[in-house]
Enzyme design. Structure first.
Site, PDB file in Angstrom:
ATOM      1  N   GLU A 103       0.817  -1.210   0.000  1.00  0.00           N
ATOM      2  CA  GLU A 103       0.000   0.000   0.000  1.00  0.00           C
ATOM      3  C   GLU A 103       0.850   1.258   0.000  1.00  0.00           C
ATOM      4  O   GLU A 103       0.561   2.237  -0.693  1.00  0.00           O
ATOM      5  CB  GLU A 103      -0.931   0.009   1.217  1.00  0.00           C
ATOM      6  CG  GLU A 103      -2.086  -0.965   1.130  1.00  0.00           C
ATOM      7  CD  GLU A 103      -1.708  -2.405   1.475  1.00  0.00           C
ATOM      8  OE1 GLU A 103      -0.551  -2.638   1.894  1.00  0.00           O
ATOM      9  OE2 GLU A 103      -2.563  -3.289   1.308  1.00  0.00           O
TER      10      GLU A 103
ATOM     11  N   HIS B  16     -11.809  -4.596   8.127  1.00  0.00           N
ATOM     12  CA  HIS B  16     -12.218  -4.298   6.748  1.00  0.00           C
ATOM     13  C   HIS B  16     -13.552  -3.566   6.705  1.00  0.00           C
ATOM     14  O   HIS B  16     -14.264  -3.641   5.721  1.00  0.00           O
ATOM     15  CB  HIS B  16     -12.370  -5.594   5.936  1.00  0.00           C
ATOM     16  CG  HIS B  16     -11.123  -6.396   5.796  1.00  0.00           C
ATOM     17  ND1 HIS B  16     -10.631  -7.183   6.796  1.00  0.00           N
ATOM     18  CD2 HIS B  16     -10.260  -6.522   4.761  1.00  0.00           C
ATOM     19  CE1 HIS B  16      -9.522  -7.774   6.396  1.00  0.00           C
ATOM     20  NE2 HIS B  16      -9.272  -7.392   5.162  1.00  0.00           N
TER      21      HIS B  16
END
Lengths: 334, 381
Positions: free
Chosen positions: A70, A139
């Site tokens: 990321e 999430h």
């Protein structure tokens, strides 16, 4: 007019802007799917199918599958933006932003300021937010409030397909870093969306429903929860105005304050956080600048201050519902 | 006499329900076709319901304040030969027609179509008359000449939502979107009235329409007039609603503010200038115009047209040419027009020219007082 889902509207926006401007590129994990492998290219089209079909039209130089790093995606995008491209970086879940805070908060957001206005950073970060997918605490968060608090970032969260297309096009054409938050439960939400390109300016709230007894300010998916509550309340004779700010940075303070001036009552429905979230921010704004028109306390409807539970009944109870909004309004009117 | 139903009309493509604001009739009244019998408000605009049938009002079904779907039963007409039981039975068995039913599409329901003119797409809304006998075979026979509706600056084919249905009862009606407007191509090469009239001429060529009744509003009226001057034989009749560039000046602040408005707040007071009754400008109406203005290319298109003389010229026509027009010409002014006002238009006199002033309306009399305007338009066909 054609009905399109948010997924289709976003794909429309990406495709049209990539056709219009060769500098627009996409990078992220599995935005095509299958890069470097022996299987089908474009097997995936993004984790939620938004970028499906783009590699076929624009090729692997402009639709780039990245490794699962990321921080590198965000760093590469910020650098590319500073050198003249218009990257759209995708990060599957906002929950993973933690590992790229330096690239976003301290680099991309600060370039223009630190270089005395001599550089621009026209990058967009697309990411997903929201609970309700049974994907547990790592999430499911709704962290747009954290990015809203960082000067130099623009924060956008569409609630419908028309807004999704127009706001994403505006984001791509904007010369500053824009974080674009997509609620996972809204991708199949459809409405009339023009085939042509159009941009919706940032900092202009949408008055979703006009009313005169209560103002409800809601963000992203919570706009639909607020509308549902407004319908129930209408049957009780309570007229609700629902405001969707569309962007939290910049924020359309004027529309919110004018509405509260008319109704005298404010409820904020916000999935971000019980503490230091957008609800607290809007409540603070109205308490300071709209105090004289308030007829009662400001009600904040947020999840509790806990991680998003994995237990389905608990997760359902965690997310603000129309029933909790209606109960909040009743509390305010008592 | 049979029992007749009065139902909720459908105004424009997007209407699916409306709120009954007020009844203008009571049980026992004798009503005529075309009479305004009620006021209905949709999310976009309020309008008068005109009776499509005549007879004695026996029952008012819909209540004031009630939200009604398109096609819902509002009232029942019948003479005294029908007893109350028969009326009750009629009401009990009445079925609302599904407006999306494909079987209804062919008769009276508008179709969105598009014509290609070089690199331009010109979109239009076409309706065919309800009576199959009236459908023109070649578009040329008397009474079968199509009606072309040309909207004004910043408008689109939906501006005719209260008119197209009425005119469409007897004629094929085509409401087009000018370049830069509605669903048409947003690129405008020549924004002058002459340039836009060439587009309309080309559009008629493309559709193989040799003769037409032209009805235009504001800038669209100037375009219609220009078409009539270009080829008088093609234009069977001409109706000009609040025409621009024929002597009365266009409010240039309106044009500038319309072009510059970016937000709902900026646009609202601009649109309110269009109407005599400002309340007609609803949030949805403003939203629709904003959605149009946000489309790529619209800003430039509006500028090209405005700069081509819409605000600088007071008159773009030659007096003698207009006076010499042979077809019937009807000119309709709104009583409280804030966009094109004044007492000019001296040039609009002639043997075939009739002027009308419509009450309770501003620059949009065909929306605000559609009943009166429709009557004038029908007379001129």
């Amino acid at each position: 007019m054609t009905q399109k889902t948010i997924r289709e509207a976003l794909n429309d926006a990406l495709r049209q802007e990539m056709r219009r401007d060769n500098n627009v590129i996409i990078l992220g994990e599995d935005v095509a799917g299958g890069h470097g492998g022996t299987g089908v290219i474009d097997a995936y089209g993004g984790p939620l199918g938004v970028t499906k079909g783009l590699i076929g039209e624009f090729g692997a130089n402009r639709v780039i599958d990245t490794p699962i790093t990321e921080s590198a995606i965000m760093g590469a995008a910020a650098g590319a933006a500073a050198t003249g491209l218009r990257p759209i970086a995708e990060l599957m879940f906002v929950d993973f932003m933690g590992v790229c805070f330096d690239q976003i908060f301290n680099q991309a957001a600060k370039f223009r300021y630190m270089f005395g206005g001599k550089t621009r950073t026209p990058m967009v970060i697309r990411t997903t937010i929201g609970a309700g997918m049974r994907t547990a605490a790592q999430h499911s968060q709704c962290l747009y409030h954290m990015f809203t608090s960082v000067p130099g970032l623009k924060c956008v969260m569409p609630s419908n397909a028309y807004d999704a297309k127009g706001l994403l096009i505006e984001a791509i054409r904007d010369d500053d870093p824009v974080i674009f938050f997509e609620n996972k439960l809204l991708y199949d939400h459809a409405c009339d969306v023009p085939d042509e390109s159009y941009a919706i300016p940032f900092g202009e709230a949408n008055v979703v429903r006009e009313g005169h007894d209560i103002t409800i300010v809601a963000f992203s998916r919570m706009v639909h929860i607020a509308e549902e509550a407004a319908k129930t309340l209408a049957s009780e004779g309570i007229s609700v105005e629902v405001i969707d700010p569309r962007t939290t940075s910049p924020l359309d303070e004027e529309t919110i304050l004018e509405s509260v001036e008319k109704t005298g009552r404010l409820v904020v429905v916000d999935e971000s956080a019980a503490r230091c979230g957008m609800a607290a921010d809007i409540a603070g704004l109205v308490a300071e600048k709209g105090f004289s028109s308030l007829k009662g306390p400001i009600i904040q409807i947020t999840p509790p201050h806990t991680p998003v539970p994995f237990s389905p009944p608990l997760e359902d109870a965690f997310i603000p519902s129309a029933a909790t909004v209606v109960a909040g309004v009743h509390r305010l009117l008592k | 006499m049979t029992i007749k139903a009065i139902t909720v009309p459908k105004w424009g493509l997007s209407m699916d329900e409306g709120e009954l604001i007020e009844w203008h009739i009571s049980p026992g009244d004798e009503i005529n076709i075309g009479q305004e019998i009620a006021e209905i408000e949709t999310s976009k605009i309020a309008g008068a319901v005109e009776a499509a049938v005549s007879g004695k009002v026996r029952r008012l079904i819909a209540e004031e304040g009630e939200m009604l779907p398109v096609g819902a039963l509002m009232a029942v007409l019948a003479d005294d030969t029908q007893n109350d039981e028969a009326i009750d039975a009629f009401i009990a068995t009445f079925k609302v027609e599904d407006p999306d039913d494909p079987a209804l599409e062919t008769a009276g329901m508008p179709n969105i179509l598009s014509a290609k003119l070089g690199d331009m797409d010109i979109s239009y809304l076409e309706t065919m008359p309800h009576e199959p006998a009236n459908i023109p075979d070649n578009g040329q026979k008397s009474g079968e000449i199509p009606v072309i509706l040309i909207h004004g600056y910043g408008g689109d084919c939906n501006n005719w939502l209260f008119n197209q249905g009425k005119l469409g009862e007897t004629h094929r009606v085509i409401a087009l979107d000018l370049p830069g407007h509605g669903r048409s191509t947003k690129y405008v090469k020549d924004g002058s009235v002459k340039g836009l009239a060439r587009v309309v001429d080309g559009f008629l060529d493309r559709l193989a329409i040799e003769k037409a009744h032209l009805i235009g509003h504001s800038m669209g009226a100037a375009i219609a007039l220009q078409c009539a001057l270009n080829d008088p034989r093609r234009v069977t009749s001409l109706s000009l609603i609040c025409p621009a560039l024929v002597g009365r000046p266009v409010n240039s602040d309106y044009i500038t503010n319309f072009m510059q408005a970016r937000t709902r707040k900026q646009l609202k007071p601009v649109l309110q200038q269009l109407f005599s009754d400002e309340k007609l400008v609803t949030a949805d109406l403003i939203d629709d115009v904003l959605k149009y203005k946000r489309l790529d290319g619209v800003d430039e298109a509006l500028k090209v047209i405005a700069d081509a003389g819409l605000t600088t010229e007071q008159s773009a026509f030659n007096d003698n040419e207009i006076a010499g027009l042979r077809m019937p010409v009807s000119i309709i002014w709104g009583e409280n027009d804030k966009i094109i006002s004044g007492t000019g238009a001296h040039i609009l006199t002639g043997k075939n020219i009739r002027s009308h002033q419509v009450k309770d309306s501003g620059h949009m009399p065909h929306m605000e007082n559609a009943g009166a305007v429709n009557e004038i338009l029908m007379e001129n066909l």
